[in-house]
Write a protein that holds these residues in place. Structure first.
Motif, PDB file in Angstrom:
ATOM      1  N   UNK A 188       0.856  -1.179   0.000  1.00 42.77           N
ATOM      2  CA  UNK A 188       0.000   0.000   0.000  1.00 42.77           C
ATOM      3  C   UNK A 188       0.892   1.229   0.000  1.00 42.77           C
ATOM      4  N   UNK A 189       0.781   2.020  -1.068  1.00 42.02           N
ATOM      5  CA  UNK A 189       1.672   3.160  -1.218  1.00 42.02           C
ATOM      6  C   UNK A 189       3.104   2.692  -1.340  1.00 42.02           C
ATOM      7  N   UNK A 190       3.975   3.218  -0.491  1.00 44.81           N
ATOM      8  CA  UNK A 190       5.372   2.825  -0.532  1.00 44.81           C
ATOM      9  C   UNK A 190       5.748   1.799   0.522  1.00 44.81           C
ATOM     10  N   UNK A 191       4.779   1.162   1.131  1.00 40.98           N
ATOM     11  CA  UNK A 191       5.065   0.200   2.199  1.00 40.98           C
ATOM     12  C   UNK A 191       4.660  -1.216   1.799  1.00 40.98           C
ATOM     13  N   UNK A 192       5.555  -2.157   2.081  1.00 42.90           N
ATOM     14  CA  UNK A 192       5.278  -3.584   1.879  1.00 42.90           C
ATOM     15  C   UNK A 192       5.332  -4.257   3.244  1.00 42.90           C
ATOM     16  N   UNK A 193       4.241  -4.899   3.652  1.00 40.24           N
ATOM     17  CA  UNK A 193       4.164  -5.640   4.913  1.00 40.24           C
ATOM     18  C   UNK A 193       3.976  -7.122   4.611  1.00 40.24           C
ATOM     19  N   UNK A 194       4.631  -7.951   5.415  1.00 40.63           N
ATOM     20  CA  UNK A 194       4.615  -9.395   5.208  1.00 40.63           C
ATOM     21  C   UNK A 194       4.304 -10.079   6.539  1.00 40.63           C
ATOM     22  N   UNK A 195       3.262 -10.918   6.533  1.00 49.77           N
ATOM     23  CA  UNK A 195       2.892 -11.716   7.698  1.00 49.77           C
ATOM     24  C   UNK A 195       3.069 -13.196   7.372  1.00 49.77           C
ATOM     25  N   UNK A 196       3.441 -13.987   8.365  1.00 49.13           N
ATOM     26  CA  UNK A 196       3.507 -15.442   8.236  1.00 49.13           C
ATOM     27  C   UNK A 196       2.667 -16.035   9.353  1.00 49.13           C
ATOM     28  N   UNK A 197       1.661 -16.823   8.972  1.00 44.49           N
ATOM     29  CA  UNK A 197       0.738 -17.435   9.931  1.00 44.49           C
ATOM     30  C   UNK A 197       0.130 -16.391  10.869  1.00 44.49           C
ATOM     31  N   UNK A 198      -0.214 -15.250  10.308  1.00 43.77           N
ATOM     32  CA  UNK A 198      -0.903 -14.204  11.055  1.00 43.77           C
ATOM     33  C   UNK A 198      -0.017 -13.311  11.892  1.00 43.77           C
ATOM     34  N   UNK A 199       1.287 -13.587  11.915  1.00 43.19           N
ATOM     35  CA  UNK A 199       2.213 -12.789  12.709  1.00 43.19           C
ATOM     36  C   UNK A 199       3.073 -11.891  11.808  1.00 43.19           C
ATOM     37  N   UNK A 200       3.295 -10.624  12.201  1.00 42.88           N
ATOM     38  CA  UNK A 200       4.172  -9.756  11.392  1.00 42.88           C
ATOM     39  C   UNK A 200       5.547 -10.402  11.222  1.00 42.88           C
ATOM     40  N   UNK A 201       6.045 -10.363   9.998  1.00 42.15           N
ATOM     41  CA  UNK A 201       7.321 -11.026   9.710  1.00 42.15           C
ATOM     42  C   UNK A 201       8.395 -10.019   9.303  1.00 42.15           C
ATOM     43  N   UNK A 202       8.154  -9.260   8.232  1.00 43.30           N
ATOM     44  CA  UNK A 202       9.070  -8.197   7.813  1.00 43.30           C
ATOM     45  C   UNK A 202       8.262  -7.082   7.137  1.00 43.30           C
ATOM     46  N   UNK A 203       8.769  -5.854   7.224  1.00 48.07           N
ATOM     47  CA  UNK A 203       8.147  -4.708   6.552  1.00 48.07           C
ATOM     48  C   UNK A 203       9.236  -3.867   5.911  1.00 48.07           C
ATOM     49  N   UNK A 204       8.859  -3.236   4.795  1.00 49.57           N
ATOM     50  CA  UNK A 204       9.828  -2.420   4.062  1.00 49.57           C
ATOM     51  C   UNK A 204       9.153  -1.137   3.604  1.00 49.57           C
ATOM     52  N   UNK A 205       9.767   0.007   3.910  1.00 54.58           N
ATOM     53  CA  UNK A 205       9.266   1.305   3.459  1.00 54.58           C
ATOM     54  C   UNK A 205      10.120   1.788   2.297  1.00 54.58           C
ATOM     55  N   UNK A 206       9.474   2.035   1.166  1.00 53.56           N
ATOM     56  CA  UNK A 206      10.172   2.467  -0.042  1.00 53.56           C
ATOM     57  C   UNK A 206       9.837   3.939  -0.316  1.00 53.56           C
ATOM     58  N   UNK A 207      10.797   4.848  -0.191  1.00 51.85           N
ATOM     59  CA  UNK A 207      10.516   6.263  -0.430  1.00 51.85           C
ATOM     60  C   UNK A 207      10.228   6.578  -1.897  1.00 51.85           C
ATOM     61  N   UNK A 208      10.626   5.682  -2.773  1.00 49.99           N
ATOM     62  CA  UNK A 208      10.378   5.859  -4.208  1.00 49.99           C
ATOM     63  C   UNK A 208       9.781   4.567  -4.758  1.00 49.99           C
ATOM     64  N   UNK A 209       8.537   4.259  -4.401  1.00 51.11           N
ATOM     65  CA  UNK A 209       7.957   2.946  -4.711  1.00 51.11           C
ATOM     66  C   UNK A 209       7.830   2.691  -6.209  1.00 51.11           C
ATOM     67  N   UNK A 210       8.058   1.433  -6.571  1.00 53.15           N
ATOM     68  CA  UNK A 210       7.913   1.011  -7.962  1.00 53.15           C
ATOM     69  C   UNK A 210       6.438   0.842  -8.295  1.00 53.15           C
ATOM     70  N   UNK A 211       6.014   1.509  -9.352  1.00 53.74           N
ATOM     71  CA  UNK A 211       4.620   1.442  -9.793  1.00 53.74           C
ATOM     72  C   UNK A 211       4.550   1.520 -11.312  1.00 53.74           C
ATOM     73  N   UNK A 212       3.438   1.067 -11.852  1.00 57.33           N
ATOM     74  CA  UNK A 212       3.191   1.221 -13.284  1.00 57.33           C
ATOM     75  C   UNK A 212       3.970   0.245 -14.147  1.00 57.33           C
ATOM     76  N   UNK A 213       4.142   0.610 -15.411  1.00 55.07           N
ATOM     77  CA  UNK A 213       4.771  -0.277 -16.392  1.00 55.07           C
ATOM     78  C   UNK A 213       6.117  -0.786 -15.893  1.00 55.07           C
TER      79      UNK A 213
END
Length: 242
Positions: A193-218
């Motif tokens: 969502x936006x520039x943030x990627x969140x990852x959960x494993x079995x319902x528990x937070x696993x890793x998150x990454x904030x991208x100041x210049x998120x990749x979008x589009x083509x």
């Protein structure tokens, strides 16, 4: 003899039967050229043509892999044996960084969920999100992803990472535990969502990454199941737009 007369030269050849001298060498080549004609006719319509993608994902989309083949929704950059459907789940083994790309474009912001397990002690469960849908290693070697890379139990089950592009670079977050348990089924949830990627494993937070210049589009619109050597299974894929 009349001054305009000519000596007899035998019967005249009709115009329809005359062959130009230059045509004879070409006629001699026909037997060698004919075997090439069918191949040329087959290749001509497809040369330079790209297979059209199926419609993009605009509402919840599911794939339970309850079929005998991978199917036309996917672009396989490896061989036929590296990605197969076995007992109602996608199986990956020995693809050496040749992803299986979902050809349906992802929503700009989405939740991606699936069940996954590794049948080898090395773990090494790998997925790419928001890639270009076609990139792969040129041989059995590393390559830089065109999207975000999520690896659980990589490097001989020694660490897990969430990286932007190069999994061997510095633009990433990582953790050393837990290790992937052989045969254990995990439920992954990935949200972009936006520039943030969140990852959960079995319902528990696993890793998150904030991208100041998120990749979008083509060039950043596809999901890829990737693999090195381990035997990994994926099932119950659900993609939901945000």
């Amino acid at each position: 003899m009349n001054a305009l007369a000519h000596p007899a030269a035998g019967p005249a050849t009709p115009a329809s039967r005359r062959r130009p001298m230059l045509a004879r060498p070409l006629l001699a080549l026909l037997p060698a050229l004919l075997p090439l004609v069918p191949a040329a006719l087959v290749l001509a319509p497809t040369a330079g043509c790209k297979v059209k993608d199926p419609p993009p994902i605009t509402a919840e989309w599911r794939d339970d892999f309850e079929r005998s083949t991978v199917g036309s929704n996917y672009y396989n950059t490896a061989g036929a044996e590296e990605y197969t459907v076995v007992d109602g789940a996608l199986r990956a083994k020995g693809a050496y960084n040749h992803p299986l790309w979902l050809r349906k474009k992802l929503p700009a912001d989405a939740v991606i969920e699936f069940e996954v397990w590794s049948n080898t002690p090395d773990g090494d469960i790998k997925v790419e999100i928001y890639g270009d849908g076609e990139s792969h290693a040129k041989n059995k070697g590393q390559y830089t992803s065109s999207g975000y890379v999520l690896i659980m139990g990589g490097w001989s089950n020694s660490k897990s990472i969430l990286a932007r592009g190069n999994e061997h670079g510095k633009d990433l977050v990582e953790r050393r535990a837990p290790k992937v348990e052989q045969g254990r089924h995990y439920r992954w949830k990935i949200q972009r969502q936006g520039g943030r990627v969140d990852w959960w494993v079995d319902g528990e937070p696993f890793l998150s990454f904030d991208d100041p210049d998120p990749w979008r589009g083509a060039g950043h619109e596809y999901l890829g199941f990737n693999n090195w050597e381990s035997e990994v299974h994926y099932d119950g894929l659900v993609i939901t737009p945000l």
